[in-house]
Design a protein around this motif. Structure first.
Motif, PDB file in Angstrom:
ATOM      1  N   VAL A 342      -4.637  -1.749   3.120  1.00  0.00           N
ATOM      2  CA  VAL A 342      -3.186  -1.942   3.089  1.00  0.00           C
ATOM      3  C   VAL A 342      -2.545  -1.329   4.329  1.00  0.00           C
ATOM      4  CG1 VAL A 342      -1.076  -1.257   1.883  1.00  0.00           C
ATOM      5  CG2 VAL A 342      -3.022  -2.138   0.583  1.00  0.00           C
ATOM      6  N   PHE A 343      -3.044  -0.154   4.698  1.00  0.00           N
ATOM      7  CA  PHE A 343      -2.440   0.527   5.839  1.00  0.00           C
ATOM      8  C   PHE A 343      -3.178   0.224   7.151  1.00  0.00           C
ATOM      9  CE2 PHE A 343      -0.867   2.879   2.235  1.00  0.00           C
ATOM     10  CZ  PHE A 343       0.438   3.154   2.594  1.00  0.00           C
ATOM     11  N   PHE A 360       5.745   6.097   9.905  1.00  0.00           N
ATOM     12  CA  PHE A 360       6.312   4.922   9.232  1.00  0.00           C
ATOM     13  C   PHE A 360       6.899   4.001  10.283  1.00  0.00           C
ATOM     14  CE2 PHE A 360       9.697   7.998   9.742  1.00  0.00           C
ATOM     15  CZ  PHE A 360      10.748   7.231  10.237  1.00  0.00           C
ATOM     16  N   ARG A 361       7.151   2.777   9.873  1.00  0.00           N
ATOM     17  CA  ARG A 361       7.923   1.856  10.710  1.00  0.00           C
ATOM     18  C   ARG A 361       9.114   1.398   9.880  1.00  0.00           C
ATOM     19  NH1 ARG A 361       3.613  -1.545  11.415  1.00  0.00           N
ATOM     20  NH2 ARG A 361       4.988  -3.185  10.665  1.00  0.00           N
ATOM     21  N   GLU A 362      10.254   1.218  10.541  1.00  0.00           N
ATOM     22  CA  GLU A 362      11.445   0.854   9.775  1.00  0.00           C
ATOM     23  C   GLU A 362      11.325  -0.540   9.182  1.00  0.00           C
ATOM     24  OE1 GLU A 362      14.881   1.558  12.154  1.00  0.00           O
ATOM     25  OE2 GLU A 362      14.543   3.726  12.197  1.00  0.00           O
ATOM     26  N   ASP A 363      10.558  -1.394   9.851  1.00  0.00           N
ATOM     27  CA  ASP A 363      10.563  -2.798   9.429  1.00  0.00           C
ATOM     28  C   ASP A 363       9.321  -3.188   8.648  1.00  0.00           C
ATOM     29  OD1 ASP A 363       8.825  -2.481  11.476  1.00  0.00           O
ATOM     30  OD2 ASP A 363       9.457  -4.244  12.607  1.00  0.00           O
ATOM     31  N   GLU A 364       8.706  -2.248   7.953  1.00  0.00           N
ATOM     32  CA  GLU A 364       7.523  -2.600   7.184  1.00  0.00           C
ATOM     33  C   GLU A 364       7.874  -2.658   5.695  1.00  0.00           C
ATOM     34  OE1 GLU A 364       4.920   0.641   8.103  1.00  0.00           O
ATOM     35  OE2 GLU A 364       6.125   2.065   6.991  1.00  0.00           O
ATOM     36  N   TRP A 365       7.082  -3.387   4.945  1.00  0.00           N
ATOM     37  CA  TRP A 365       7.275  -3.497   3.493  1.00  0.00           C
ATOM     38  C   TRP A 365       8.758  -3.672   3.125  1.00  0.00           C
ATOM     39  CZ3 TRP A 365       3.518   0.465   4.808  1.00  0.00           C
ATOM     40  CH2 TRP A 365       2.202   0.036   4.581  1.00  0.00           C
ATOM     41  N   MET A 366       9.410  -4.545   3.865  1.00  0.00           N
ATOM     42  CA  MET A 366      10.846  -4.723   3.669  1.00  0.00           C
ATOM     43  C   MET A 366      11.174  -5.143   2.238  1.00  0.00           C
ATOM     44  SD  MET A 366      12.176  -3.927   6.531  1.00  0.00           S
ATOM     45  CE  MET A 366      13.767  -4.662   6.843  1.00  0.00           C
ATOM     46  N   VAL A 368       9.839  -4.040  -0.456  1.00  0.00           N
ATOM     47  CA  VAL A 368       9.757  -2.938  -1.419  1.00  0.00           C
ATOM     48  C   VAL A 368      11.137  -2.298  -1.574  1.00  0.00           C
ATOM     49  CG1 VAL A 368       8.718  -0.676  -1.867  1.00  0.00           C
ATOM     50  CG2 VAL A 368       7.342  -2.515  -0.884  1.00  0.00           C
ATOM     51  N   GLY A 369      11.550  -2.141  -2.814  1.00  0.00           N
ATOM     52  CA  GLY A 369      12.831  -1.484  -3.058  1.00  0.00           C
ATOM     53  C   GLY A 369      14.010  -2.430  -3.121  1.00  0.00           C
ATOM     54  N   GLU A 370      13.774  -3.689  -2.794  1.00  0.00           N
ATOM     55  CA  GLU A 370      14.925  -4.594  -2.654  1.00  0.00           C
ATOM     56  C   GLU A 370      15.063  -5.605  -3.777  1.00  0.00           C
ATOM     57  OE1 GLU A 370      17.176  -4.181  -0.658  1.00  0.00           O
ATOM     58  OE2 GLU A 370      16.468  -3.308   1.214  1.00  0.00           O
ATOM     59  N   GLU A 371      14.140  -5.577  -4.732  1.00  0.00           N
ATOM     60  CA  GLU A 371      14.194  -6.646  -5.739  1.00  0.00           C
ATOM     61  C   GLU A 371      15.478  -6.606  -6.542  1.00  0.00           C
ATOM     62  OE1 GLU A 371      10.072  -6.476  -7.538  1.00  0.00           O
ATOM     63  OE2 GLU A 371      10.031  -5.573  -5.559  1.00  0.00           O
TER      64      GLU A 371
ATOM     65  N   TYR C  80      11.908   5.990   4.202  1.00  0.00           N
ATOM     66  CA  TYR C  80      10.788   5.268   4.811  1.00  0.00           C
ATOM     67  C   TYR C  80       9.463   5.927   4.432  1.00  0.00           C
ATOM     68  CZ  TYR C  80      14.228   2.990   7.842  1.00  0.00           C
ATOM     69  OH  TYR C  80      15.280   2.269   8.323  1.00  0.00           O
ATOM     70  N   ARG C  84       6.228   4.364   2.108  1.00  0.00           N
ATOM     71  CA  ARG C  84       4.786   4.390   2.374  1.00  0.00           C
ATOM     72  C   ARG C  84       4.032   5.056   1.229  1.00  0.00           C
ATOM     73  NH1 ARG C  84       1.696   4.209   7.784  1.00  0.00           N
ATOM     74  NH2 ARG C  84       2.729   2.390   8.614  1.00  0.00           N
ATOM     75  N   LEU C 105      10.234   1.295  -7.242  1.00  0.00           N
ATOM     76  CA  LEU C 105      11.024   1.951  -6.197  1.00  0.00           C
ATOM     77  C   LEU C 105      12.196   1.026  -5.884  1.00  0.00           C
ATOM     78  CD1 LEU C 105      11.403   4.075  -3.872  1.00  0.00           C
ATOM     79  CD2 LEU C 105      10.033   2.566  -2.455  1.00  0.00           C
ATOM     80  N   ARG C 106      13.389   1.573  -5.910  1.00  0.00           N
ATOM     81  CA  ARG C 106      14.559   0.738  -5.638  1.00  0.00           C
ATOM     82  C   ARG C 106      15.540   1.467  -4.731  1.00  0.00           C
ATOM     83  NH1 ARG C 106      11.640  -2.280  -7.422  1.00  0.00           N
ATOM     84  NH2 ARG C 106      11.896  -3.927  -8.973  1.00  0.00           N
TER      85      ARG C 106
END
Lengths: 371, 374, 141, 438, 562
Positions: A342-343, A360-366, A368-371, C80, C84, C105-106
């Protein structure tokens, strides 16, 4: 630069000893950290400064009682320190790379001397074998040339070795390239030019092509074993969970103690956080009707997974030293493979790869958290 | 009728009586319909005598009121709901009754025979969508039966063939979309149509469907819940085909053209650019805009069941005003993209004696000209 | 049985966004199911794996982690890092034979009271659908 | 040399906020309040619009802070009787009215009030007369300081020289705190700045006799409704009229405001929103009530206000445009007569409860205070600021600043902002003083 | 030091706010049965003086060493109860709150389940309380001075108050001049003063004030630090400069609604102008349309305000009055013209405002209730379609000149500053104040304050008052000279630290550093903001975030799962 250490009388061990002695004598290093045969017949790492004592050096012994990356860290972690050559197998070298990233070891004054691994036995097996006059080193070394690595009849390599798909040294200052070589004829070595210059060694042709092919062949065979075992353990995990697979765990913490990556001075699980009041156990017992003791075993393994599995190099010391014979290493490797993928992280590959959880990168797994 | 339940159901409570709804209502100026005032009644009075409000049938369901409301109240829905009360009580104009009955029996408000629904094909081969196709071509009632509208239907079929699309129609199994039925207040019949049509459409398995009329387009897109099916009005599809170079408009149509935005296409679904893009892609066409265009287009008075009800003021028709505005631009052609607009505006041109200077044509007719002889 | 099942969900909310958003749901009186019990942390980046694992092994039916939207972290990048960690943790849970979808996670900002209430409602329903956490019945953990 | 100091007159939210800012900045603040407790109007309120925070929840901690702040000297039940300006220094004389209770001894236990012969017989000002108290009282349970006071106009002994055979209050007091010998005293202060935060009055609704206030018990003012709906009020937050839950509630806005006839040509600025809040509270407590609000214009202008108005409308509150003409009785109910100007015809709305949103007017003693301090008043009767735009809290007298509703009607956010603004103006003076003295 | 926890639990009714949904007495009874709880009570308002007194008395009577208050959000009253405990001699960090109002009674209606949840929440916090440790309160010196961002009337007013109190002010203005929006106006309402008379002297004072350093054509491009000690990078035409200050005031103002977003209003016609354009015309005294004096001038209110369709549900607060002002001025210039204002509600609420509105009508400005639905052209004129809602009749009103009273919006680039400073915004897009009533100019970021319309629409008096209020807040730390710093910082147990340095890698503030001699991490408490990232990264938990230690959190978790 590549060269070949000449072997006389088919005594590969003596040839390698000779080579290592020259490292000391030519002042390439002040001391060598390497496996030494003890008077009682086992093998242990030792830091050797006297070339004369290198007659007991046994860097080819097919046994792993300890992942030497841990002790390599101890002797290198901070200055002042000596210049040390450290002789490591592939899994040890990978662990060393991870420990460097974790600031538990330093490469600054270290010369890494990697040895292709032909497979190792658990210590009791090795001792037994030796006692029985079995375990002919020459026979094992002979398998290197064609990659048909196989244990002594009636014995098995450690589980970790049987599924090890990275037995070859990928990167070291000095590499003893056993795989693919006719060792009886000579031991191919590659090393940094400056070391060669100090040793006064001339380049000599080894057959690199042959090594690549043999490595490929070994990796293929090992990968097949690995994947079969992974499939089995995954199925078991799916059905039983970690708490089922590790049901017999006594929480001795051996896996953590021998793990080269578990670098904490005191494990969280030995700290007061997990030292509960008597009434607490009672409460838990009442909550579920029964409560397994010692407590928190599953939590221990899952937390350890969270803490180190991204760096797990698959040396399998945990399995070797588990008193309950649990497949700790297999579980960690199976889970580790998925998380590492995954990483896109390959533990032990390079000190330049950053540890995944501190960056971390700001634009990864965008998503996640947004559903 | 008690007001509270409906007020709650339609969430009229947000209304602050600003008057933008009635202020923008095209028929409020010629009849007694005042939707703002009706909402106020609903808010403050316990009962409303629906029967006394004949003007409810004047609404064209252009939804200007909905578009303009600053508080997200949907005034037009109140009219539809009140019409529903009238329908339930059977207190409806005869012509409306006939349209509902025709739809119930023959699947079209004109009450034409279901077997004749494919008459527009003029005995051309058209694939049955039931056999599977990429694009479902939904014709609609007026484009199926009305002689004036059928050329549009055929022109589209031709364009799809030229562009190499794999399209099919439902043939005589196609039924009225129900858009107008719902707006006439017959919710029950509408739901029946949604169920039957929806099932049939999903069974085709096409990923896209296209309609001739913006009215059908509106209900399929917004009220059917056809998840996974891209519902398009033909102007959207044709504009894309032109853009992709799949339709070559070779022949010049040297005309000054103005375009009338249909309410169900423009205001209600914000399709403003594609019809204009098509017109501009036709060689020779000079597009002139009327002052009231796009968001401010004037309703032709053909929607909301008004094709089947005269309303309370026959003399002043919005279509008269509209064709005059079109003529005043100096355009020779008033282009439309809706069969109802086509019929109401063409009729107005005749009544007002403007035939010499102004012709009403559907955009697809112009495209057909540009495509040349078949 | 399934109807009467009321999940227990432990929520870790960051002080600045999600927790404030939950407070806003309160001041706005937006109703949501009482299945979520909130623990206030300063930052989603300080959610330790044990905080998630411990309740799950003890039988909590779900764990919700709420943080600031990307770019909005009060501590610049805690969310961020949390992202991860949660990705890793869920991957471990999944490959270790557990239902990683019990961990959510939200991102919920201080002004999103409605979103918080909606998230709780959705999560409660989703967990109800899954049924009770099997770990609740297991004593040998 | 003493610490630079400011005198703040008035212990409502404006005075409290100004005092806290000045004290937090390290200066001395004298906070003078004429009532026995600080808190002012805000303490009387139930919830606050538009967030519906309860007023107590946000005010009482500030009151407590004031009471405990090392830089604030709290002077309750006191009045400023004179202020003289000498160069940059103000000399103020403060009269401490006798409480007839020893502040150091009183523990606020309340046994005296329970014992008082006139228990439950004195109209309770804090509850706007919808409840009764004893002669010895605290205005409200969260008072700061929580010390009892004897009302000299209600106490039998103080008015008639005799209270039965024995002082029941004295007998009841375990701390021996009651002291009928107390006399008024005077304190002289030297300060560098003065902040006036004297607040507002509410218009007497009997000035609009057509609404029947004082005639019909079912007609009450907005501030009375606050006490009625407050959990700490006499009904514990139950909205009851004549012991019953009202089913039809009518709110009348602009009672006095925007009405030059009553001398209040201006808008009182808060009524639209508190009426919306009241309507919400009725809906909250009495879900099936019919709620009607009569209005001229709905002025929901602050942050989140229009949104709150939208929300209240969605809660089935009927907004009728039109200012009612009169309220009269029909049977056991009231009838509100008005033209519904949107309908263009008169309507009669029956009501069990009519709430009047009475105008915010200047304090009755504004003229006296203006004279005391040499301030000017604007045509509406409130204090005149130096410049409405750029100096909204300054006065013609350098060193005297305005905070809160004595300058014009304001809601709480604007009052707090203005109080802080007055504090900022004062801090410039105080900081200068401190620089000079070091 | 370590003594057995003795916990007092206090359940607040909050009037009926909590007790209406939660059985407060039952929760108090339940709390009494929890481990380590010595006393458990309920009270009407815990935050009141008697409520706090109750706690203080119990601390003494029962020798309490932990206090748990179950009431509103700790974001509201944690300082209150910490203060109360502190006065009674208890370390404030031994107080913990259970949020049973915002996160329980206000969001649930089922009494039984809400009560049950409240119990769990209390149990969880009691469990945490037992694990709490006292923390030291610390202060740091403040760098005197403030940065004010924005040179409009709000920024200038705030800057002057801070500067007059004797502190350096760095005023950063994006454009090439001071005065902001106000400078674009002609006259004020309701006093009709020429704006130039007001703003001229103000600008003059700012420009000449010895304590104010002006940065024109400049922007704040980076902010580091915390209350008391900010490092602010200002980037302008002359390059970059870093200034160090104790507090920051944001006064970035507003944008005007773009009427092109309401295409039905025909802003493209020359007859249709915005109110700001009208200001310029009034300034120039030129009202001509198509070269002729207008016979009819019509004002339309609420353009882009009170309109959920454009995403602006709020009232812009100033349009009613500036429209009344403009209409009145137009009527003065063109006494014979028909001047009409079309409105939804007339909101003339400020001092002298209603009186001004009365005068405007008396002058002959006609007010018609009803908002315009659309505008189209008829010859040289335009037609306004609307309804006079009092007549109940639609109109098509021909007019020569239409003025759109455009509302206020948050700055289009507000998110840049919002992201840089981590300033939250409210649903309407403007900056969010910490509490609408109690702390209307404070923000979630300690030491950063709001002035003027960046927080929401305001007229000039309210803007100035709020700017001065922000100045007051900004002055408090400067005058006081010290500010308290985060006590709940992360700490390292050197015995446990293996020196892996992950804490160093994850900390955005550079607080941890590896001690080269001992190879263990050390945390600079002044730099630590207490986020806990380091503690989480540390596998052996050699680092703990105080007040949020694993013992504390896991105790909470355990109580919640139970």
């Amino acid at each position: 630069m590549k060269t070949v250490i000449p072997v006389e009388n088919n005594d590969v061990r003596a040839a390698v000893q000779g080579f290592l002695k020259r490292l000391l004598e030519a002042d390439v290093v002040d001391a060598l950290l390497l496996p030494m045969e003890t008077p009682t017949g086992t093998v242990t790492p030792a830091l050797v400064s006297d070339p004369a004592l290198l007659d007991a050096a046994d860097p080819l012994a097919p046994v792993l009682g300890l992942n030497a990356a841990r002790v390599a860290g101890k002797v290198s972690i901070r200055a002042p320190r000596g210049r040390i050559g450290v002789v490591l197998r592939s899994c040890e070298l990978r662990a060393l790379v991870e420990l460097v990233k974790l600031q538990q070891a330093s490469l600054d004054d270290l010369v890494t001397i990697g040895v292709d691994c032909l497979g190792t036995y658990d210590v009791p097996d090795y001792v037994a074998m030796r006692k029985n006059g079995q375990g002919d080193l020459a026979a094992l070394l002979a398998t290197a040339q064609h990659g048909d690595l196989s244990p002594q009849d009636g014995y098995a390599f450690r589980d970790a070795c049987q599924m090890c798909e990275r037995p070859h040294i990928e990167q070291a200052d000095v590499t003893l390239e056993l795989l693919g070589a006719d060792l009886a004829a000579g031991v191919p070595v590659s090393m940094a030019d400056e070391i060669a210059a100090k040793l006064g060694i001339e380049a000599a042709e080894g057959d690199g092509k042959q090594r690549d092919e043999v490595v490929k062949q070994v990796v293929q065979a090992r990968t097949q074993v690995r994947d079969e075992w992974f499939a089995a353990i995954r199925q078991q995990l799916e059905q039983e969970g970690v708490e089922g697979v590790f049901a017999a765990c006594v929480r001795c913490h051996n896996c953590m103690t021998v793990c080269p990556i578990c670098y904490c001075k005191t494990c969280l699980f030995k700290s007061p956080v997990f030292d509960h009041e008597p009434m607490q156990y009672m409460n838990w017992a009442e909550r579920k009707g029964a409560y397994r003791l010692p407590a928190d075993t599953t939590l221990f393994h899952l937390t350890r997974l969270n803490h180190m599995v991204l760096s797990c190099v698959g040396c399998g010391m945990c399995t070797s030293d588990c008193p309950a014979d649990l497949p700790v290493g297999l579980v960690f490797r199976a889970i580790g493979q998925q998380v590492q993928e995954v990483f896109e992280y390959v533990p032990g590959r390079s000190v330049e790869d950053p540890l995944p959880l501190i960056t971390f990168r700001e634009d990864e797994w965008m998503e996640v958290g947004e559903e | 009728m008690k007001t509270q339940a409906m007020t709650e159901q339609l969430e009229l409570y947000g209304c602050i009586q600003c008057g933008k709804c009635t202020g923008g209502c095209p028929v409020a100026r010629k009849t007694t319909l005042n939707i703002r005032s009706l909402i106020y009644y609903m808010l403050v009075e316990p009962e409303l005598k629906v029967d006394a409000h004949e003007e409810l049938w004047d609404c064209t369901s252009c939804f200007t009121c909905v578009e303009r409301c600053p508080k997200d109240v949907r005034p037009a829905e109140l009219i539809i709901a009140l019409r529903g009360q009238l329908v339930e009580g059977g207190r409806i104009p005869e012509t409306i009754g006939a349209a509902l009955m025709g739809t119930f029996r023959q699947g079209n408000p004109a009450g034409m025979a279901r077997e004749d629904r494919s008459a527009w094909t003029d005995s051309r081969e058209v694939k049955a969508a039931q056999d599977g196709c990429d694009l479902l071509y939904y014709i609609g009632c007026t484009p199926s039966y009305d002689i004036r509208a059928q050329p549009i239907t055929r022109a589209l079929a031709r364009a799809f063939t030229v562009a190499g699309l794999d399209f099919g129609t439902l043939g005589i199994e196609e039924s009225c979309c129900g858009n107008e039925i719902r707006r006439m207040g017959e919710e029950g019949l509408f739901e029946m149509l949604v169920e039957e049509n929806g099932e049939m459409i999903r069974a085709v398995g096409a990923s896209r469907m296209v309609t001739v009329s913006p009215h059908c387009f509106n209900t399929f897109k917004n009220e059917y819940g056809l998840d996974g099916i891209d519902v398009l009005h033909y102007t959207q599809l044709v504009a894309a085909l032109i853009e992709q170079g799949k339709l070559e408009l070779a022949n010049e149509v040297n005309k000054r053209v103005t375009y009338h935005d249909p309410c169900f296409l423009g205001k209600q679904n914000r399709v403003y650019d594609e019809p204009r893009a098509i017109l501009q892609a036709i060689p020779g066409v000079e597009l002139i805009e009327m002052d009231r265009n796009r968001e401010r287009s004037l309703c032709c008075e053909g929607g909301g069941g008004r094709m089947w009800a005269e309303g309370t003021n026959l003399e002043e028709r919005l279509a008269f005003q509209r064709v005059q505005e079109a003529a005043d631009t100096g355009a020779e052609i008033l282009a439309v993209a809706c069969p109802f607009c086509l019929l109401t505006l063409e009729d107005a041109v005749k009544v007002r004696g403007l035939e010499e200077q102004l012709r009403v044509m559907d955009i697809m007719e112009l495209v057909n000209l540009s495509l040349g002889e078949e | 049985m399934a109807d009467s099942f009321e999940p227990k969900i432990v929520a870790f909310l960051c002080n600045w966004c999600a927790y404030t958003g939950a407070d806003l749901a309160g001041t706005s009186r937006i109703q949501y199911p009482p299945n979520v019990r909130i623990i206030r942390l300063m930052c989603s980046g300080s959610v330790d794996s044990t905080y998630v694992l411990k309740p799950l092994l003890d039988g909590a039916d779900g764990v919700l982690i709420g943080g600031c939207h990307p770019g909005d972290c009060h501590y610049q990048s805690g969310n961020y890092k949390a992202r991860r960690r949660v990705v890793a943790l869920k991957e471990i849970l999944k490959s270790a034979g557990y239902d990683e979808d019990r961990v959510w996670l939200r991102w919920i900002s201080a002004s999103e009271g409605q979103l918080f209430a909606q998230t709780v409602t959705e999560m409660t329903n989703a967990i109800k659908e899954k049924g009770p956490n099997p770990m609740r019945q297991k004593w040998a953990v | 040399m003493s610490k630079p100091a400011a005198l703040i007159i008035g212990g409502g939210i404006a005075g409290i906020q100004a005092a806290l800012d000045i004290a937090d900045a390290g200066f001395k603040a004298y906070l003078v309040e004429r009532e026995p407790s600080i808190g002012g109007r805000m303490a009387q309120l139930d919830k606050t619009f538009p967030t519906l925070d309860c007023s107590s929840c946000i005010l009482t901690p500030k009151m407590v802070d004031v009471g405990r702040h090392s830089n604030i000297e709290l002077m309750t039940y006191c009045e400023v009787v004179s202020v003289e300006k000498e160069e940059d220094i103000f000399r103020a004389r403060v009269r401490q009215k006798p409480r007839y209770v020893d502040m150091d001894r009183c523990t606020g236990c309340g046994l005296c009030a329970l014992a008082c012969r006139r228990k439950d017989r004195i109209l309770h000002e804090f509850d706007e007369g919808i409840a009764k108290r004893s002669s010895i009282y605290v205005p409200f349970p969260q008072a700061v300081p929580l010390k009892y006071t004897i009302d000299p106009e209600a106490c039998l002994y103080l008015t008639r020289g005799k209270c039965g055979n024995t002082f029941l209050c004295k007998d009841a007091c375990p701390a021996d705190a009651i002291d009928f010998e107390q006399q008024e005293t005077f304190v002289d202060l030297e300060v560098d700045a003065v902040i006036i935060a004297t607040g507002f009055d509410l218009m007497d609704p009997t000035l609009k006799p057509e609404f029947g206030y004082g005639v019909y018990p079912e007609v009450m003012t907005g501030i009375q409704f606050e006490r009625l709906s407050s959990a700490s009020g006499p009904t514990m937050g139950k909205i009851l009229v004549n012991g019953k839950e009202p089913k039809d509630v009518v709110f009348i806005k602009c009672v006095g405001s925007r009405d030059p006839h009553t001398g209040v040509p201006y808008c009182s600025r808060v009524c639209c929103m508190y009426t919306a809040k009241h309507a919400h509270l009725v809906r909250d407590r009495i879900p099936d009530a019919n709620i009607t609000v009569f209005y001229i214009d709905v002025r929901a202008f602050g942050k989140g206000y229009e949104e709150f108005y939208d929300r209240v409308k969605h809660e089935r509150v009927r907004y009728r445009r039109g200012e009612p003409s009169e309220v009269y009785r029909r049977g056991d109910r009231l009838v509100v007569l008005a033209e519904d100007t949107m309908l263009g015809r008169p309507v009669e709305v029956e009501a069990d409860l009519v709430v009047l949103a009475t105008a915010v007017v200047p304090r009755g003693d504004t003229a006296d205070v203006a004279e005391l301090l040499g301030l000017e008043r604007s045509p509406d009767g409130f204090f005149q600021e130096a410049n409405v735009h750029l100096r909204p809290v300054d006065t013609v007298v350098e060193g005297i600043y305005l905070a809160g509703c004595n300058q014009s009607p304001k809601d709480i956010p604007d009052t707090v902002a203005q109080a802080k603004a007055a504090a900022a103006s004062a801090m410039r003076v105080l900081a200068r003083r401190r620089r000079q003295s070091t | 030091m370590e003594s057995k926890p003795r916990i007092g639990v206090y359940i607040c009714h909050c009037g009926v706010n909590i007790s209406a949904t939660v059985d407060v007495e039952q929760v108090a009874e339940f709390a009494a049965t929890l481990p380590n709880v010595v006393v458990s009570r309920d009270y009407l308002y815990m935050c009141s003086d008697p409520g706090q007194g109750l706690i203080q008395e119990d601390i003494e009577t029962y020798d309490l060493n932990r206090v748990v208050v179950a009431s509103c959000s700790p974001r509201m009253h944690e300082p209150t109860f910490q203060g109360a405990a502190q006065q009674a001699g208890m370390n404030p960090y031994l107080v913990e709150m259970a949020n049973i109002r915002e996160q329980c009674s206000w969001v649930h209606s089922d009494r039984e389940r809400a009560t049950e949840k409240a119990k769990w929440l209390v149990a969880s916090v009691v469990a945490k309380a037992a694990e709490l440790s006292p923390l030291e309160e610390r202060e740091v010196d403040v760098t005197p001075g403030s940065v004010v961002v924005g040179g409009g009337v709000a920024g200038m007013a705030a800057a002057l108050d801070v500067a007059d109190a004797g502190f350096p002010v760095y005023l950063v203005e994006k454009s090439e001049r001071l005065g902001g929006r106000l400078a674009e106006l002609n006259r004020t309402f309701p006093t009709l003063e020429p704006v130039a008379d007001l703003i001229g002297p103000l600008i003059e004072r700012v420009q000449t004030h010895p304590a104010i350093t002006l940065f024109l054509n400049a922007q704040v491009t980076n902010v580091e630090g915390y209350v008391g000690n900010f490092k602010v990078k200002v980037t302008g035409q002359e390059g970059e400069r870093q200034v160090e200050v104790g507090s920051i005031i944001i006064a970035t103002g507003y944008d005007l609604f773009d009427p092109q977003r309401k295409p039905e209003l025909g802003y493209e016609y020359p007859n249709v102008i915005t109110s700001l354009e009208m200001e310029q015309r009034l300034f120039d005294g030129d009202l001509a349309v198509n070269g002729r004096e207008p016979q009819r001038v019509t004002f339309i209110q609420c353009v882009g305000s009170r309109d959920v369709q454009v995403g602006n549900p709020y009232c812009s607060r100033v349009c009613c009055m500036y429209t009344a002002k403009q209409a009145s001025l137009v009527k003065d210039i063109l006494p014979n013209a028909d001047v009409t204002v079309l409105y939804m509600d007339v909101r003339t609420f400020g001092k002298g405002a209603e009186e001004f509105y009365d005068e405007a009508r008396a002058k002959g400005v006609r007010y018609r209730k009803g908002n315009v639905s659309e505008i189209y052209r008829r010859g040289e004129r335009v037609v306004l379609s609307g309804e006079d809602t009092l007549l109940g009749q639609p109109f098509d009103w021909e007019t020569d000149l239409v003025v759109l009273a455009v509302g206020m919006e948050s700055r289009a680039d507000i998110s840049e500053l919002s992201t840089m400073l981590k300033l939250p915004r409210s649903a309407d897009g403007f900056f969010l104040e910490l509490h609408p009533k109690l702390r209307p100019v404070d923000t979630a970021v300690n030491g950063v304050f709001l002035a003027g319309c960046c927080q929401g629409p305001k007229d000039i008096p309210d803007t100035v008052a709020q700017a001065k209020a922000a100045a007051s807040s900004a002055l408090i730390p400067l005058l006081k000279g010290t500010v308290p710093v985060e006590s709940a910082t992360a700490v390292v147990d050197a015995d446990l630290c293996a020196g892996c340095g992950m804490c160093v890698d994850v900390c955005p503030y550079g607080a941890p550093a590896l001690d080269l001699l001992w190879g263990v991490s050390k945390i600079n408490a002044v730099l630590c903001k207490g986020c806990g990232a380091c503690a989480t990264a540390c596998p052996s938990k050699a680092i703990n975030l105080q007040h949020f230690t694993p013992e504390q959190i896991l105790a909470q978790v355990d109580a919640l799962v139970g």
